[in-house]
Motif scaffolding. Structure first.
Motif: not given
Length: 373
Positions: A200, A203, A206
């Motif tokens: 996570e 993520g 990103s």
């Protein structure tokens, strides 16, 4: 868990983002051009390790950390000292690796010690030290003590597997989680999914890739505090954020010491319920860290110039250059450390220290230490 970037109050954040970007860029350029950049970077590792412990609510003396790193402890190591030395070694490894290696799967596994459990090879010296021959850079602490400790760790791991009814040479899947014994339940939460939390956090990384590097770093640090991917190595978050700044090309000459700046920010701002206030606090911490770094490197450069005046008229075989290099690279040094670095006797080390004129820092009659003020 669960962290969404969402809409950001850019009108509030952008002035602080611009200021942090400017300060970090100025420090990076000063360090890149400075003749004492290596000493500044090495001293930064010690200061960052102590600041990281301070942020977590634990006091660690720089003096004890320097002596412990040189294997010259003046007392039995405490828990805080052991953890601080782990942070120091991890930071050195991150700084010596390629930018971005630390946030890769292999890098995080090496820094957290997961390779010791997840490696499919039989337990051995190289695996127990948490290194990889191809992907991870070699550990700079390759000394006899480290090798002996690696042997002991390997033996303890084999003994644990035998006691648990597991074959010594049985392969372990890369994604397999180690089973928890009763004693570990006191310090580990069996339902804490570190892999999922790390996924996570990656993520968020990103999603923030298109934002300015400094704003992205502030979001990553805030996400790490909110998600808490690692149970026992929460301090690793600031080091990963620092290497993200390197990977984005914002800071290329050294690894930023973010906790040095966070230490100067009040806890009420760092732990505020309002995310905007937390982000502003993290951005302010980057500015403070850069300002502290610029003052530190200016002080080191001035000290170097003063000490190098003592080299005029000296023979080429003089031990003073080695003593100067050591003093510039450590926040504090002892006579034994100078004697080892300059290859002189303890009495000769005291003579070198007296010639350089560095100040005694401890105020004690025994276990004395010197440093640059």
């Amino acid at each position: 868990m669960g962290y969404e970037i969402g809409e950001l109050p850019l009108r509030t954040l952008l002035p602080e983002v611009a200021r942090a970007e400017d300060q970090l860029a100025r420090l990076d350029e000063i360090v890149r051009r400075s003749p004492v950049r290596e000493g500044f970077a090495e001293r930064g590792h010690f200061l960052e390790a102590a600041a990281s412990m301070w942020i977590s609510g634990q006091l660690l003396h720089i003096e004890d950390l320097v002596f412990h790193d040189a294997h010259m402890d003046i007392r039995s190591p405490t828990h805080e000292l052991v953890v601080g030395h782990v942070i120091l070694r991890a930071r050195r490894r991150v700084a010596g690796a390629e930018p971005g290696w630390a946030v890769s799967e292999a890098g995080i596994a090496a820094l957290t010690g997961a390779e010791r459990i997840t490696s499919p090879k039989a337990p051995g010296i190289s695996d127990e030290r948490g290194g990889e021959e191809d992907e991870a850079p070699p550990d700079d602490d390759d000394d006899p003590l480290s090798r002996e400790l690696a042997h002991i760790d390997a033996m303890l791991e084999r003994s644990r597997r035998v006691l648990d009814g597991i074959a010594t040479q049985a392969p372990v899947a890369v994604r397999e989680k180690p089973s928890l014994v009763v004693g570990e339940l006191v310090i580990r939460d069996a339902g804490w999914d570190e892999q999922e939390r790390l996924f996570e956090w990656h993520g968020v990384r990103s999603d923030a890739a298109d934002l300015p590097p400094v704003l992205s770093a502030a979001l990553l640090l805030d996400a790490w505090e909110a998600i808490e991917p690692l149970q026992r190595q929460h301090w690793l978050g600031s080091q990963l954020v620092a290497t993200c700044l390197q990977a984005r090309g914002k800071v290329v000459s050294h690894l930023p010491a973010l906790n040095v700046g966070l230490k100067a920010v009040p806890r009420e701002r760092r732990r505020s319920f309002d995310r905007t206030k937390r982000l502003l606090a993290f951005l302010d911490a980057m500015c403070l860290a850069a300002e502290s770094g610029m003052k530190e490197i200016a002080r080191l450069d001035q000290a170097r110039q003063l000490m190098e005046r003592k080299l005029r008229g000296r023979r080429s075989t003089s031990s003073l250059p080695a003593a100067i290099e050591l003093i510039l690279s450590r926040p504090i040094v002892s006579a034994a450390m100078v004697a080892k670095a300059a290859d002189v006797t303890p009495r000769g080390a005291l003579n070198l220290i007296a010639e350089l004129g560095v100040r005694e820092m401890t105020g004690r009659g025994s276990y004395r230490a010197w440093g640059i003020l």
